[in-house]
Design a protein around this motif. Structure first.
Motif, PDB file in Angstrom:
ATOM      1  N   ASN A   1      27.593   5.061   3.178  1.00  0.00           N
ATOM      2  CA  ASN A   1      26.192   5.404   2.596  1.00  0.00           C
ATOM      3  C   ASN A   1      25.666   4.250   1.801  1.00  0.00           C
ATOM      4  O   ASN A   1      26.007   3.337   2.122  1.00  0.00           O
ATOM      5  N   THR A   2      24.578   4.560   0.979  1.00  0.00           N
ATOM      6  CA  THR A   2      23.685   3.517   0.784  1.00  0.00           C
ATOM      7  C   THR A   2      24.570   2.277  -0.329  1.00  0.00           C
ATOM      8  O   THR A   2      24.250   1.427  -0.278  1.00  0.00           O
ATOM      9  N   GLN A   3      25.427   3.051  -0.962  1.00  0.00           N
ATOM     10  CA  GLN A   3      26.021   2.469  -2.030  1.00  0.00           C
ATOM     11  C   GLN A   3      26.994   1.161  -1.464  1.00  0.00           C
ATOM     12  O   GLN A   3      27.163   0.193  -1.793  1.00  0.00           O
ATOM     13  N   GLN A   4      27.939   2.149  -0.622  1.00  0.00           N
ATOM     14  CA  GLN A   4      28.817   1.150   0.339  1.00  0.00           C
ATOM     15  C   GLN A   4      28.228   0.316   1.126  1.00  0.00           C
ATOM     16  O   GLN A   4      28.898  -1.040   1.068  1.00  0.00           O
ATOM     17  N   THR A   5      27.110   0.233   1.708  1.00  0.00           N
ATOM     18  CA  THR A   5      26.353  -0.603   2.533  1.00  0.00           C
ATOM     19  C   THR A   5      25.942  -1.721   1.716  1.00  0.00           C
ATOM     20  O   THR A   5      26.015  -2.962   1.861  1.00  0.00           O
ATOM     21  N   ALA A   6      25.357  -1.549   0.200  1.00  0.00           N
ATOM     22  CA  ALA A   6      24.910  -2.407  -0.776  1.00  0.00           C
ATOM     23  C   ALA A   6      26.193  -3.046  -1.067  1.00  0.00           C
ATOM     24  O   ALA A   6      26.225  -4.541  -1.525  1.00  0.00           O
ATOM     25  N   GLN A   7      27.502  -2.493  -1.249  1.00  0.00           N
ATOM     26  CA  GLN A   7      28.564  -3.402  -1.742  1.00  0.00           C
ATOM     27  C   GLN A   7      28.762  -4.181  -0.648  1.00  0.00           C
ATOM     28  O   GLN A   7      29.238  -5.698  -1.025  1.00  0.00           O
TER      29      GLN A   7
ATOM     30  N   ILE B   1      36.071  -1.037  -1.964  1.00  0.00           N
ATOM     31  CA  ILE B   1      35.161   0.000  -1.419  1.00  0.00           C
ATOM     32  C   ILE B   1      35.840   0.920  -0.808  1.00  0.00           C
ATOM     33  O   ILE B   1      36.313   0.866   0.204  1.00  0.00           O
TER      34      ILE B   1
ATOM     35  N   LYS C   1      26.365  -7.377  -0.351  1.00  0.00           N
ATOM     36  CA  LYS C   1      26.416  -8.430  -1.348  1.00  0.00           C
ATOM     37  C   LYS C   1      27.298  -9.567  -0.902  1.00  0.00           C
ATOM     38  O   LYS C   1      26.983 -10.838  -1.387  1.00  0.00           O
TER      39      LYS C   1
ATOM     40  N   GLU D   1      37.040  -6.665  -4.319  1.00  0.00           N
ATOM     41  CA  GLU D   1      36.481  -5.566  -4.871  1.00  0.00           C
ATOM     42  C   GLU D   1      36.924  -4.432  -3.827  1.00  0.00           C
ATOM     43  O   GLU D   1      36.862  -4.493  -2.492  1.00  0.00           O
TER      44      GLU D   1
END
Length: 310
Positions: free
Chosen positions: A269-275, A232, A278, A230
């Motif tokens: 950012n929040t999205q990168q941290t979430a990626q 990022i 996971k 994936e």
């Protein structure tokens, strides 16, 4: 082959400061308005806190103490001169800065062997220094060990021919490209591949914006996708906070962590941290002095140990 290890070898600094010999093409380095003794003391504090945090999370860390008389300001970044491999082979690399060549110490290998690791053979590329040719370990080369791919952004510290030779010797498929950063309005080569990309088991954190050539960028993206990672993507601004300079490791329970500095962690950012979360936990530590003066971060400080046990 395994992509990640649970054992790291790190070098505790004795004469850390801003290395004037590397500053010529490491645009991440900056001066601090304190004397070198204070800089070294702060770097030691950051180093010790970082090692303690890693050990507290069940990651094995072997520490080699640097020697002050060697006057090696960048000894804290051992991954640039040595890499170890699952088949028992070790590679030793040619270094751009003359004062970094003294970092290559026999004690490093003695510590590994005392800790129960087996070194089968050493592949030494350091003769290339005489011709002004350099390849600075897993700073210049980012390895996807699982998929036998090696990524390399060319620079004064990453010679294409020598990189190809390394890939032939260690059986990796080479992925070569150019990566740039903006310095005073000019696009200049990034000194090490591992500040703009990190390959983990399931994902890759990468600053695609640094690959100016569209064909090269597509080549890198295609390779990553083909190997099931994936992607990022981080911005150039985040890269300057060392958000590309990360390393995935596991602990003695098999839990996975992405290791980075506090500044890298804060830049996400929040999205990168979430990626990322996971797949694994994030583990960060304050490395402000080391990053500012050394122009390197968490990844550069950790030499991964992949050697078999004796």
């Amino acid at each position: 082959m395994k992509q990640i290890t649970n054992t790291l070898l790190m070098v505790r600094p004795a004469a850390f400061r801003m290395n004037e010999q590397t500053a010529v093409n490491n645009y991440f380095q900056e001066k601090l308005a304190i004397n070198n003794e204070e800089i070294n003391a702060q770097a030691q504090q950051e180093f010790d806190a970082f090692v303690l945090k890693l050990r507290n999370h069940g990651i094995e860390v072997l520490v080699l103490q640097d020697q002050k008389e060697l006057d090696t300001p960048d000894s804290i970044f051992p991954n640039n001169w040595v890499s170890t491999h699952e088949n028992g082979n070790v590679a030793i690399y040619p270094m751009y800065a003359e004062n970094r060549r003294k970092e290559r110490r026999e004690e490093f290998f003695e510590l590994l062997e005392e800790s129960g690791f087996k070194i089968k053979s050493v592949v030494d590329y350091t003769e290339a220094e005489e011709e002004g040719i350099f390849l600075e370990g897993t700073g210049s080369i980012v390895l996807d060990r699982q998929n036998e791919l090696a990524y390399c952004a060319l620079s004064a510290r990453a010679d294409e021919e020598l990189f190809i030779e390394f890939c032939e010797d260690f059986e990796y498929f080479p992925v070569v490209f150019n990566a740039y950063q903006t310095v005073e309005g000019k696009r200049l080569p990034i000194y090490h591949t591992n500040v703009m990309m990190c390959v983990a088991e399931e994902f890759c954190v990468i600053c695609l914006d640094t690959i100016d050539d569209k064909k090269e960028r597509k080549l890198v993206i295609d390779q990553l996708k083909k190997s099931g990672k994936e992607i990022i993507a981080i911005s150039e601004e985040q890269m300057h906070q060392f958000a590309g300079n990360m390393l995935q490791v596991r602990n003695n329970q098999g839990e996975k962590f992405l290791i980075m500095s506090a500044s890298a962690h804060n830049a996400l950012n929040t999205q990168q941290t979430a990626q990322i979360t996971k797949y694994c936990q994030i583990l960060s530590s304050d490395l402000h002095t080391i990053e500012t003066c050394g122009g390197g971060s968490a990844r550069c400080m950790m030499a991964e140990v992949f050697l078999p046990k004796a």
